[in-house]
Design an enzyme around this catalytic site. Structure first.
Site, PDB file in Angstrom:
ATOM      1  N   TYR A 210       3.505   6.635  10.222  1.00  0.00           N
ATOM      2  CA  TYR A 210       2.464   5.495   9.720  1.00  0.00           C
ATOM      3  C   TYR A 210       3.523   4.564   9.195  1.00  0.00           C
ATOM      4  CZ  TYR A 210      -1.553   3.193   8.026  1.00  0.00           C
ATOM      5  OH  TYR A 210      -2.671   2.131   7.937  1.00  0.00           O
TER       6      TYR A 210
ATOM      7  N   HIS B 289       0.609  -1.412   0.083  1.00  0.00           N
ATOM      8  CA  HIS B 289      -0.250   0.102  -0.070  1.00  0.00           C
ATOM      9  C   HIS B 289       0.850   1.349  -0.151  1.00  0.00           C
ATOM     10  CE1 HIS B 289      -4.239  -1.487   1.082  1.00  0.00           C
ATOM     11  NE2 HIS B 289      -3.435  -2.404   0.469  1.00  0.00           N
TER      12      HIS B 289
ATOM     13  N   PRO C  51      -5.540   0.607  18.331  1.00  0.00           N
ATOM     14  CA  PRO C  51      -5.411   0.168  16.969  1.00  0.00           C
ATOM     15  C   PRO C  51      -5.290   1.283  15.951  1.00  0.00           C
ATOM     16  CG  PRO C  51      -7.597  -0.440  17.646  1.00  0.00           C
ATOM     17  CD  PRO C  51      -7.017   0.173  18.846  1.00  0.00           C
TER      18      PRO C  51
HETATM   19  C1  PHB Z   1      -6.897  -3.866  10.296  1.00  0.00           C
HETATM   20  O1  PHB Z   1      -7.507  -4.980  11.093  1.00  0.00           O
HETATM   21  O2  PHB Z   1      -6.908  -4.355   9.214  1.00  0.00           O
HETATM   22  C2  PHB Z   1      -6.296  -2.531  10.799  1.00  0.00           C
HETATM   23  C3  PHB Z   1      -6.408  -2.363  12.007  1.00  0.00           C
HETATM   24  C4  PHB Z   1      -6.045  -1.048  12.321  1.00  0.00           C
HETATM   25  C5  PHB Z   1      -5.535  -0.311  11.454  1.00  0.00           C
HETATM   26  C6  PHB Z   1      -5.304  -0.701  10.214  1.00  0.00           C
HETATM   27  C7  PHB Z   1      -5.732  -1.881   9.925  1.00  0.00           C
HETATM   28  O3  PHB Z   1      -4.946   1.211  11.824  1.00  0.00           O
END
Ligand code: PHB
Ligand code: APR
Length: 390
Positions: free
Chosen positions: A385, A72, A293
């Protein structure tokens, strides 16, 4: 039984450590409370930093990741019906992230460990740590109801937030820092194509939503919810309707819905324990720290801890140097606190805080507007990020 490194927990942290040590001829045994099926089926996040991918390659477990992982180059931030792209590759001089589920990382690591050393004891009960301040600690546990003892040189506490390792450090030594957020994430996994090629982080008056994926045919989405919500109250249709309402009209029209394969509600928390070493015990991964998350740092932070820990142990066994062992906690914590800051910042920027006065919401809107229009702010976001350097 004797080994060199006793590893508590067969999540990504413990498995990756064991795999890296094995490449250097260092023996380890992993004690895991759950069954193999339970560990392999747990659904977790899925965005890997380049440093994590490199470490998995170094560990020799990246064949499937290299075949199936999705590169990505950017992601989108959506708010007020508009969406704005964060060009990760362009803003960071070529860095990207890889979308590949943590569940798959865990499966690849377990397969490698079982094939190479077969050193995981699943369903190890009542694990307790002893003599951590001596140079010959031991770990006691139950296997099939029978008491066992594992003597070792070092213990790696990779047993997650609720494990026994952190609790084995005396409270006079351990200091903890915590922030609990007044909301959770309701996640849904479905075999439907993702709404967009890239992830969408959406900030909406009704709350945050994330549109992610596991593959071009499997969608993973989340909506901000109250921590009191019950899954029974969230049939699939209600989740999809809520997700759609938090998207721009253009993306909302493209959202394909379907039956869920998995649904879950998780609270959001920031947590750090200090120090990460007590005598011959090291903490790594979720045993040492939790991030919300938003920003997908949990697994990546576990990987960077293991990068430092594997190097410290390899240096020790390679020539007796204890310098990296002494500096492990300090070195890891510098990177951990920066990831904590980033995850906290992204969470604060994108979520609806129920008790915030209208002024705070205006501040959030202004910051969002600033971030997506300022090259400097977008660069800082992108740099964090894709992952800060080790
Ligand atoms: C995911 O579970 O795909 C996921 C979770 C948190 C994020 C990005 C992707 O910040
Ligand atoms: N004895 C033995 N094993 C234990 C014990 C115990 N007392 N307590 C917990 N465990 C096991 C858990 O069953 C789990 O398999 O330790 C393992 C810890 O794994 P994770 O929770 O996956 O933690 P970690 O390896 O640090 O990975 C961090 O995983 O949890 C996500 O968000 C987190 O993405 C991050 C990553």
């Amino acid at each position: 039984m004797d080994t060199q490194v006793a590893i508590i927990g067969s999540g990504p942290a413990g498995l990756l450590l064991s795999q890296l040590l094995s490449l250097h001829g260092i023996r380890s045994v992993i004690l895991e409370r759950q069954t193999r099926a339970y560990v392999e089926d747990r659904i977790r996040a899925g965005v890997l930093e380049q440093g994590t991918v490199n470490l998995l390659r170094e560990a020799g477990v990246a064949d499937r990741l290299d075949r199936e992982g999705l590169t990505h180059d950017g992601f989108e931030i959506a708010f007020k019906g508009e969406h704005h792209r964060i060009d990760l590759r362009g803003l960071t001089g070529g860095k990207v992230v890889t979308v590949y589920g943590q569940t798959e990382v865990t499966r690849d690591l377990i397969a490698a460990r079982v094939a190479q050393d077969d050193n995981i004891v699943f369903e190890a009960g009542d694990v307790s740590l002893h003599d951590l301040e001596s140079d010959r600690p031991s770990v006691r546990y139950l296997k099939d109801g029978v008491p066992q003892e594992l003597r070792c040189d070092f213990v790696a506490g990779c047993d997650g937030f609720h494990g026994v390792s952190r609790r084995s450090i005396p409270s006079s030594v351990l200091k903890t820092y915590e922030q609990v957020y007044p909301f959770g994430w309701l996640g849904i996994l479905a075999d439907t194509p993702p709404v967009s090629d890239e992830l969408i982080y959406a900030s909406h008056d009704a709350g945050f939503a994330l549109f992610s994926m596991r593959s071009i045919a499997r969608t993973r989405c989340y909506i901000q919810c109250s921590v009191e919500e019950k899954l029974e109250d969230w049939p699939d249709d209600r989740i999809w309707a809520e997700l759609r309402s938090r998207l721009s009209p253009e993306h909302a029209a493209a959202l394909v819905t379907g039956p869920s394969i998995e649904k879950s509600i998780a609270p959001l928390r920031s947590f750090v324990a200090e120090p990460l070493r007590f005598g011959r015990l090291f903490l790594a991964g979720d045993a040492a720290h939790i991030v919300p998350p938003t920003g997908a740092k949990g697994l990546n932070l576990a990987a960077s801890d293991i990068h430092y820990l594997s190097r410290a142990l390899t240096a020790f066994y390679g020539g007796g140097s204890t310098a990296l062992i002494e500096s492990y906690s300090r070195t890891c914590l510098r990177r951990i606190w920066k990831s904590e800051r980033f995850s906290w910042w992204m969470t604060t920027l994108l979520h609806h805080f129920p008790d915030d006065p209208p002024f705070k919401r205006k501040m959030q809107e202004a910051e969002l507007d600033y971030v997506v229009h300022s090259e400097a702010a977008m660069t800082a976001l992108a740099e964090n990020y894709v992952g800060l350097p080790y």
